[in-house]
Design an enzyme around this catalytic site. Structure first.
Site, PDB file in Angstrom:
ATOM      1  N   ASP A 198      34.443  61.305  37.901  1.00 39.35           N
ATOM      2  CA  ASP A 198      35.034  60.635  36.517  1.00 39.35           C
ATOM      3  C   ASP A 198      34.807  58.670  37.267  1.00 39.35           C
ATOM      4  O   ASP A 198      36.062  58.935  37.945  1.00 39.35           O
ATOM      5  CB  ASP A 198      36.143  61.473  35.816  1.00 39.35           C
ATOM      6  CG  ASP A 198      36.347  60.782  34.350  1.00 39.35           C
ATOM      7  OD1 ASP A 198      35.110  60.163  33.644  1.00 39.35           O
ATOM      8  OD2 ASP A 198      36.991  59.920  34.887  1.00 39.35           O
TER       9      ASP A 198
ATOM     10  N   ASP B 115      26.965  49.761  30.906  1.00 35.95           N
ATOM     11  CA  ASP B 115      25.668  51.403  31.357  1.00 35.95           C
ATOM     12  C   ASP B 115      25.019  50.412  31.783  1.00 35.95           C
ATOM     13  O   ASP B 115      24.937  51.358  32.912  1.00 35.95           O
ATOM     14  CB  ASP B 115      24.791  50.770  29.848  1.00 35.95           C
ATOM     15  CG  ASP B 115      25.206  51.614  28.444  1.00 35.95           C
ATOM     16  OD1 ASP B 115      26.434  52.278  28.355  1.00 35.95           O
ATOM     17  OD2 ASP B 115      24.569  50.766  27.034  1.00 35.95           O
TER      18      ASP B 115
ATOM     19  N   GLU C  54      31.215  58.504  31.161  1.00 34.82           N
ATOM     20  CA  GLU C  54      30.828  58.611  32.707  1.00 34.82           C
ATOM     21  C   GLU C  54      31.383  59.767  33.461  1.00 34.82           C
ATOM     22  O   GLU C  54      31.993  59.727  34.639  1.00 34.82           O
ATOM     23  CB  GLU C  54      32.533  57.053  32.521  1.00 34.82           C
ATOM     24  CG  GLU C  54      33.991  57.536  32.427  1.00 34.82           C
ATOM     25  CD  GLU C  54      34.686  58.121  31.432  1.00 34.82           C
ATOM     26  OE1 GLU C  54      34.847  57.680  31.483  1.00 34.82           O
ATOM     27  OE2 GLU C  54      33.366  57.507  30.109  1.00 34.82           O
TER      28      GLU C  54
END
Length: 138
Positions: A3, A20, A46
């Site tokens: 993560d 992004d 994410e």
């Protein structure tokens, strides 16, 4: 499973388009560190998951540490630095895929709880005070 640490602050400070772009750049960095046989996918938001066929937990831990360091030393859009927390486990005899994902997620949560930008390896779900976010694949 890994993560991106504090990713919300990237979206909040620089917008979702930059966020992004950074996720795409993270993917490119990670892919360069993997073998052709490895399976790399975005898990959601994410979070990402990497399956390493023919690799034991020790080998997976070493690779996760290499990838963590690679992310930490890379520069991303808008001169951003990025770190990530990794959870490592292995498929156990008689395991269901859901158990593998649950352990990887729990190991990742422990890495975050211990200060982020680190790798944590987990064989069994021994940290009952942490609840995994995913119970199944889907």
């Amino acid at each position: 499973m890994f993560d991106v640490d504090d990713f919300k602050s990237i979206n909040d400070q620089q917008g979702h388009l930059v966020g992004d772009q950074i996720l795409r750049e993270i993917s490119a960095v990670i892919k360069r560190g993997l073998r052709n046989s490895d399976v790399f996918a975005r898990w959601g938001g994410e979070e990402f998951i990497i399956l390493l066929p023919g690799t034991d937990r020790s080998g997976a831990y070493r690779l996760a540490e290499k990838l963590r360091a690679l992310l930490e030393s890379s520069r991303f859009s808008h001169d951003r630095r990025v770190t990530a927390s990794f959870g490592v486990t292995e498929l156990l005899e008689g395991d269901e895929p859901e158990n593998l994902v649950r352990r990887a997620d729990l190991a990742m949560l422990i890495a975050k709880e211990q200060g982020k930008n680190r790798v944590h390896s987990l064989v069994e779900e021994t940290h009952s005070h942490l609840k995994p976010r995913y119970i199944g694949i889907g």
